[in-house]
Design a protein around this motif. Structure first.
Motif, PDB file in Angstrom:
ATOM      1  N   ILE A  69       0.859  -1.178   0.000  1.00 52.64           N
ATOM      2  CA  ILE A  69       0.000   0.000   0.000  1.00 52.64           C
ATOM      3  C   ILE A  69       0.896   1.230   0.000  1.00 52.64           C
ATOM      4  O   ILE A  69       1.884   1.286   0.747  1.00 52.64           O
ATOM      5  CB  ILE A  69      -0.929   0.025   1.229  1.00 52.64           C
ATOM      6  N   TYR A  70       0.560   2.203  -0.826  1.00 52.19           N
ATOM      7  CA  TYR A  70       1.298   3.465  -0.886  1.00 52.19           C
ATOM      8  C   TYR A  70       0.284   4.601  -0.760  1.00 52.19           C
ATOM      9  O   TYR A  70      -0.682   4.667  -1.513  1.00 52.19           O
ATOM     10  CB  TYR A  70       2.050   3.598  -2.214  1.00 52.19           C
ATOM     11  N   MET A  71       0.506   5.499   0.184  1.00 50.03           N
ATOM     12  CA  MET A  71      -0.403   6.630   0.362  1.00 50.03           C
ATOM     13  C   MET A  71       0.406   7.908   0.399  1.00 50.03           C
ATOM     14  O   MET A  71       1.310   8.067   1.229  1.00 50.03           O
ATOM     15  CB  MET A  71      -1.223   6.463   1.645  1.00 50.03           C
ATOM     16  N   TYR A 114      -1.755  -5.797   4.798  1.00 48.47           N
ATOM     17  CA  TYR A 114      -0.864  -5.805   3.642  1.00 48.47           C
ATOM     18  C   TYR A 114       0.215  -6.852   3.833  1.00 48.47           C
ATOM     19  O   TYR A 114       0.596  -7.190   4.952  1.00 48.47           O
ATOM     20  CB  TYR A 114      -0.237  -4.431   3.409  1.00 48.47           C
ATOM     21  N   ALA A 115       0.702  -7.375   2.705  1.00 46.93           N
ATOM     22  CA  ALA A 115       1.716  -8.419   2.744  1.00 46.93           C
ATOM     23  C   ALA A 115       3.114  -7.873   2.496  1.00 46.93           C
ATOM     24  O   ALA A 115       4.094  -8.437   2.963  1.00 46.93           O
ATOM     25  CB  ALA A 115       1.404  -9.493   1.706  1.00 46.93           C
ATOM     26  N   GLY A 116       3.210  -6.779   1.739  1.00 47.19           N
ATOM     27  CA  GLY A 116       4.516  -6.205   1.429  1.00 47.19           C
ATOM     28  C   GLY A 116       4.844  -5.085   2.386  1.00 47.19           C
ATOM     29  O   GLY A 116       5.248  -5.311   3.524  1.00 47.19           O
ATOM     30  N   SER A 117       4.645  -3.855   1.942  1.00 47.93           N
ATOM     31  CA  SER A 117       4.907  -2.701   2.791  1.00 47.93           C
ATOM     32  C   SER A 117       3.729  -1.743   2.708  1.00 47.93           C
ATOM     33  O   SER A 117       2.887  -1.856   1.824  1.00 47.93           O
ATOM     34  CB  SER A 117       6.192  -1.984   2.344  1.00 47.93           C
ATOM     35  N   PHE A 118       3.661  -0.837   3.669  1.00 47.94           N
ATOM     36  CA  PHE A 118       2.692   0.255   3.628  1.00 47.94           C
ATOM     37  C   PHE A 118       3.488   1.529   3.864  1.00 47.94           C
ATOM     38  O   PHE A 118       3.790   1.888   4.992  1.00 47.94           O
ATOM     39  CB  PHE A 118       1.618   0.071   4.688  1.00 47.94           C
ATOM     40  N   PRO A 153       0.912   1.657   9.059  1.00 50.06           N
ATOM     41  CA  PRO A 153       1.927   1.884   8.026  1.00 50.06           C
ATOM     42  C   PRO A 153       3.297   1.501   8.558  1.00 50.06           C
ATOM     43  O   PRO A 153       3.553   1.568   9.766  1.00 50.06           O
ATOM     44  CB  PRO A 153       1.807   3.393   7.764  1.00 50.06           C
ATOM     45  N   ASP A 154       4.211   1.091   7.699  1.00 48.68           N
ATOM     46  CA  ASP A 154       5.474   0.545   8.198  1.00 48.68           C
ATOM     47  C   ASP A 154       6.557   1.615   8.310  1.00 48.68           C
ATOM     48  O   ASP A 154       6.337   2.799   8.046  1.00 48.68           O
ATOM     49  CB  ASP A 154       5.926  -0.635   7.348  1.00 48.68           C
ATOM     50  N   THR A 155       7.734   1.162   8.698  1.00 47.91           N
ATOM     51  CA  THR A 155       8.822   2.083   9.023  1.00 47.91           C
ATOM     52  C   THR A 155       9.469   2.719   7.805  1.00 47.91           C
ATOM     53  O   THR A 155      10.342   3.573   7.946  1.00 47.91           O
ATOM     54  CB  THR A 155       9.901   1.358   9.840  1.00 47.91           C
ATOM     55  N   THR A 156       9.050   2.346   6.598  1.00 47.88           N
ATOM     56  CA  THR A 156       9.540   3.045   5.401  1.00 47.88           C
ATOM     57  C   THR A 156       8.818   4.371   5.203  1.00 47.88           C
ATOM     58  O   THR A 156       9.204   5.156   4.349  1.00 47.88           O
ATOM     59  CB  THR A 156       9.351   2.178   4.147  1.00 47.88           C
ATOM     60  N   SER A 157       7.767   4.619   5.999  1.00 46.56           N
ATOM     61  CA  SER A 157       6.963   5.837   5.856  1.00 46.56           C
ATOM     62  C   SER A 157       7.745   7.063   6.294  1.00 46.56           C
ATOM     63  O   SER A 157       8.597   7.001   7.190  1.00 46.56           O
ATOM     64  CB  SER A 157       5.683   5.723   6.688  1.00 46.56           C
TER      65      SER A 157
END
Length: 676
Positions: free
Chosen positions: A489-491, A511-515, A534-538
């Motif tokens: 997911i990308y927001m 989600y299975a990949g990243s958010f 949302p994950d830590t790549t946010s």
């Protein structure tokens, strides 16, 4: 979330699917004449987006013959129907009892009543204009109006004239032939225009059937048919018309499967009401709705939707523990649930709008109540504007490959899954989704990539299944997952409000990949057993807050800064004990207080309060934003995100031996997250 398969549709990688559909639509556009010339009208849209969405360009051309409804009684040939006989005054036709054969071009004005006869057009290479000026035509053995041969036939509905064409339940056909098969049947191009009315009763099979291009540019038309209501093999193009269809099979159908530039349906500035036993509007290639008012009830409506058998149990590869029901993990594989969700045959398809290649809605009002998907494409759906009100026994909007929303107002008031495709992109628009399973589901239908949710945190995500939210306003009231992606997911912008689920076998976010969230505003309230943030790549901070006890639907949830600034006051539509907030107001290193219950004098829209004053209810814990993801509270007995626990209540969880948690996820225990 359900892992969907599309058994008779080959799953095409997203990029290839987009290129293929663009090729189809370019061919369709090439087929149209120069739309800038006099006497033509076109509808087209070109849209570029941020996530590999297609460029759609569909054009429909109307020439002067299609839109010219003028006629002169003094120069026209006259056909007078006298019950069981016909009187003809003019040239270009011959009468044989109750049958008249027109074999030359010209304008023919028809009036009176024919109880059992036929208007036959056999004028190869010539254009024939039939003016129905108070004509009632019936036949006991075939098509009352039969165009056997012509360059084009134009049926003009005279001003203020009421006309009717009715066939019988049985035909007398030539040996080995299955045509004609409709009350109005044409083997060549057919146009209907004018300002009068026409009622067509198809008792044998179809109401109107054109084996070439069918264009309807005026009039008030009623069609009743035991088969399909209106068929145009190469295309159906409707403009400036009122059409009401009651059909036991499809309402409108264009079915040319031999030429990729044909087989489309276009609607512009028309009022269309369809009640159909099968699909409302079906196109072999494309459907384009530019403007107008369309109402469809397909298959008896959403109350006749099929029974779903996946028990709304989310993403375990081999089955779920239904915490709400107190059960243990099921043994059926994920593919079993998808098996009941196969694409349908012609006899059992009960969708609102259905196309093989693409569906584009640029404007107008579309209201659909369907037993099956309300809007369904085997490749691409693009919503650029308009008002959509959908109720369905299955998916609200479904595209196998790409689904893009760029504007308009979409309300899916009832659905199994709300919005589903391999690649979903929301760039703008207002979207409200209510679903008994997932509200948004990004799934490519691949059974090779089964990594879903944190229960399979280390397994591979489906790189062809992604959800992009770049803008717009979204609410999701979901009994299954709120936002679900078998990939990522990308927001980057917009507002998203999620309420639900209430059972711990699903999550408000899944989600299975990243958010990765880099902008916008997100609040998601639901159960805690499968809760994700949302994950830590946010690049924008998020907090996941788990409460000790479940809160009733409508109970206020409030976050404010230590200096009293309101960050969130939200009233979820469903019971909840977990809340995710991702907002630019969450500042790293700052402390915040959490309350639930209480009251607010502010203004609530979709449960989100603005302005006013919050009066404190029950104090929960405070927290300090430590980084991209901060987890608050505990969930005991299972697994959670960021060390926050798992399935509550000590429910049985599947054997996770040999599975490594994904980034930002943890298994087991009652490990508390850092608090302020």
């Amino acid at each position: 979330m359900r892992m969907k398969r599309f058994p008779h549709i080959k799953v095409i990688p997203v990029v290839m699917a987009s290129l293929l559909t663009f090729s189809l639509l370019t061919s369709c556009t090439t087929r149209a004449a120069n739309t800038s010339s006099a006497g033509t009208s076109s509808a087209s849209v070109t849209t570029a987006t941020s996530s590999a969405a297609p460029t759609t360009n569909i054009a429909v051309t109307y020439d002067s013959e299609d839109e010219d409804a003028a006629w002169d009684i003094s120069s026209a040939s006259k056909i007078v129907l006298n019950g069981s006989s016909i009187t003809f005054d003019g040239k270009g036709a011959s009468v044989d009892g109750s049958k008249i054969t027109i074999n030359s071009s010209g304008t023919y004005v028809i009036s009176g009543t024919l109880s059992d006869g036929q208007i036959l057009i056999d004028a190869k290479g010539q254009t024939v204009r039939l003016v129905l000026n108070g004509a009632e035509i019936s036949s006991s053995s075939g098509s009352p109006i039969y165009v056997k041969s012509s360059k084009k036939t134009v049926i003009i509905l005279a001003d203020n004239a009421k006309n009717q064409v009715t066939d019988a339940a049985s035909y007398v056909l030539a040996s080995g032939s299955d045509e004609p098969d409709a009350a109005i049947f044409s083997k060549s191009d057919l146009t209907i225009n004018g300002t009068g009315s026409l009622t067509v009763n198809g008792n044998y099979m179809h109401g109107i059937n054109c084996k070439d291009s069918l264009k309807i540019t005026g009039g008030v038309i009623f069609v009743n048919a035991v088969g399909d209501g209106i068929r145009g093999k190469d295309c159906i193009a409707v403009k400036n018309t009122s059409i009401t269809v009651n059909a036991k099979s499809d309402g409108m159908q264009s079915n040319n499967d031999e030429d990729t530039a044909k087989g489309f349906v276009s609607v512009e500035n028309s009022t269309i009401s369809i009640t159909s036993g099968n699909d409302g509007i079906q196109a072999q290639t494309s459907i384009l709705i530019t403007s107008g008012d369309i109402t469809i009830t397909a298959g008896g409506g959403s109350v006749n939707g099929k029974t779903h058998t996946d028990n709304n149990m989310g993403n375990f590869a081999g089955g779920r523990n239904d915490a709400a029901a107190g059960g243990t993990a099921a043994a059926a594989p994920a593919a079993t649930a998808a098996a009941a969700d196969t694409d349908d045959t012609a006899s059992d398809s009960m969708k609102g709008l259905k196309a093989e290649a693409d569906i584009t809605i640029n404007g107008g009002t579309v209201k659909i109540d369907s037993a099956d998907d309300s809007i369904h494409s085997n490749s691409i759906v693009q919503i650029n504007g308009g008002t959509l009100n959908l109720m369905t026994g299955d998916d609200g909007i479904h595209a196998n490959n790409v689904l893009e929303i760029n504007g308009g107002e979409t309300t899916i008031a009832k659905s199994y899954e709300g919005i589903e495709s391999a690649l979903i992109t929301v760039n703008d628009g207002t979207i409200h989704v209510t679903s008994s399973d997932d509200a948004f589901n990004a799934s490519s239908g691949s059974t090779s990539s089964t990594g879903t949710n944190q229960m399979q945190g280390g397994m591979a995500a489906d790189e062809n299944a992604n959800l992009h939210i770049n803008g717009g306003y979204i609410t999701a009231d979901a009994s299954g997952d709120g936002l679900d992606s078998n990939g990522s997911i990308y927001m980057t912008g917009g507002t998203v409000l999620v309420s639900g689920p209430t059972n711990d076998g699903n999550g408000a976010l899944d989600y299975a990949g990243s958010f990765r969230m880099t902008g916008g505003f997100l609040v998601a309230a639901g159960s805690s057993g499968m809760a994700q943030a949302p994950d830590t790549t946010s690049t924008q901070n998020a907090v996941l807050i788990n409460l000790d006890t479940a809160q009733a639907a409508g109970t206020l949830f409030h976050i404010e800064s230590t200096d009293g600034k309101e960050i969130l006051t939200f009233s979820p539509a469903k019971q909840y004990n977990s809340v995710v907030l991702c907002s630019p107001d969450l500042v790293t290193g700052s402390a915040y207080k959490v309350n639930y219950g209480g009251t607010s004098t502010g203004t609530a829209v979709d449960g989100l309060y603005t302005g006013g004053t919050y009066t404190s209810g029950t104090d929960s814990t405070g927290f300090t934003v430590a980084g991209a993801v901060t987890t608050v509270g505990t969930v005991s007995g299972g697994m959670g995100q960021g060390g926050g626990g798992g399935i509550p209540g000590g429910k049985t969880r599947p054997d996770m031996s040999g599975v490594t948690p994904g980034a930002g996820q943890g298994f087991g225990g009652s490990t508390p997250a850092p608090a302020a």
